[in-house]
Design an enzyme around this catalytic site. Structure first.
Site, PDB file in Angstrom:
ATOM      1  CE1 TYR A   1      -3.521   2.522   0.653  1.00  0.00           C
ATOM      2  CE2 TYR A   1      -2.101   3.295   2.556  1.00  0.00           C
ATOM      3  CZ  TYR A   1      -3.380   3.426   1.854  1.00  0.00           C
ATOM      4  OH  TYR A   1      -4.102   4.655   1.830  1.00  0.00           O
TER       5      TYR A   1
ATOM      6  CE  LYS B   1      -3.560   4.873  -1.854  1.00  0.00           C
ATOM      7  NZ  LYS B   1      -4.544   5.117  -2.879  1.00  0.00           N
TER       8      LYS B   1
ATOM      9  CB  THR C   1     -14.724   5.329   4.754  1.00  0.00           C
ATOM     10  OG1 THR C   1     -13.946   4.459   5.337  1.00  0.00           O
ATOM     11  CG2 THR C   1     -13.855   6.540   4.006  1.00  0.00           C
TER      12      THR C   1
END
Length: 249
Positions: free
Chosen positions: A156, A160, A191
């Site tokens: 990840y 990014k 979220t």
């Protein structure tokens, strides 16, 4: 109505930040194409924000598949006649707490193929469409962890970081073409998926921000909308943190 007569495409628009981004652009007057791996979530968002279906289009496309993204851009133009704006938001995090040497190869590929190569696939077809229209803007969603290291989430973090490099290169290439390209780097955002992870997890996430809270989806969407708007006409190639001070530490 700063996006009146504009057409925007948002990937990963079925939930989370992507849903809020699509809603914000639609509220600003844009016709919005909502793209997701699964059709049902984006259809639900379209029905909620645009019950008559006049200014939204739900499309199933996996950003890992370049032909699917080519088709999504073509369908956007067929429906609305052009493409002005794009928000490349689709991505996956992969498991947390896994050292580099223990990362499964299929997990690495999924995270990189979705969160980095998927943005490349999206831009590959968005850029010619926007260029044909004469001007426009693209925002790529990176992360606060695209600016700093994060132990246990190497794929990840790499994806990014790569989004930022891709953004800067494209911005330089397009600087004289009236197409601006920026990246947004959120910290932890409230979220639905994150809020469903439990109070212990969300309290920890809030605690790592100096402001001691999570970002709201609306705050992230407002920043993206600003960068896409004419108010940001001299902003390109830059990365905009919205992380409660996380990367200032």
């Amino acid at each position: 109505m700063e996006f009146k007569d504009k057409v925007a495409l948002v990937t990963g628009a079925g939930t989370g930040n992507g849903e809020a981004l699509a809603e914000r652009l639609h509220a600003g007057g844009a016709s919005v194409v909502l793209v997701s791996r699964r059709l049902e979530p984006v259809e639900l968002v379209c029905r909620r924000i645009d019950p008559k279906g006049v200014q939204t289009l739900a499309l199933k496309a996996d950003v890992r598949d370049p032909l699917a993204m080519a088709s999504a851009v073509n369908q956007s133009i067929e429906r609305f006649g052009k493409l002005d704006l794009a928000v490349n938001n689709a991505g996956v995090t992969g498991p947390a707490g896994v050292p580099v040497q223990d990362v499964e190869l299929d997990i690495w590929r999924e995270v990189i193929d979705t969160g980095l190569t998927g943005i490349f696939h999206s831009m590959k077809y968005e850029i010619p469409a926007i260029r044909a229209n004469g001007s426009g803007a693209i925002v790529n969603m990176s992360s606060a962890n695209g600016l700093v290291g994060l132990a246990g989430m190497a794929a990840y973090t790499v994806a990014k970081h790569g989004v930022i490099g891709l953004t800067r290169s494209a911005a330089l290439e397009l600087a004289e073409s009236n197409i601006r390209v920026c990246a947004v780097a959120p910290g932890y955002v409230a979220t639905p998926r994150i809020m469903d992870s439990g109070k212990e997890v969300t309290d920890w996430m809030a605690s790592v921000h100096p402001m001691k809270r999570l970002a709201t989806r609306e705050e992230v969407a407002d920043l993206v909308a600003y960068l896409l708007s004419e108010r940001a006409a001299f902003i390109t190639g830059s990365v905009h943190s919205i992380d409660g001070g996380y990367t200032a530490q």
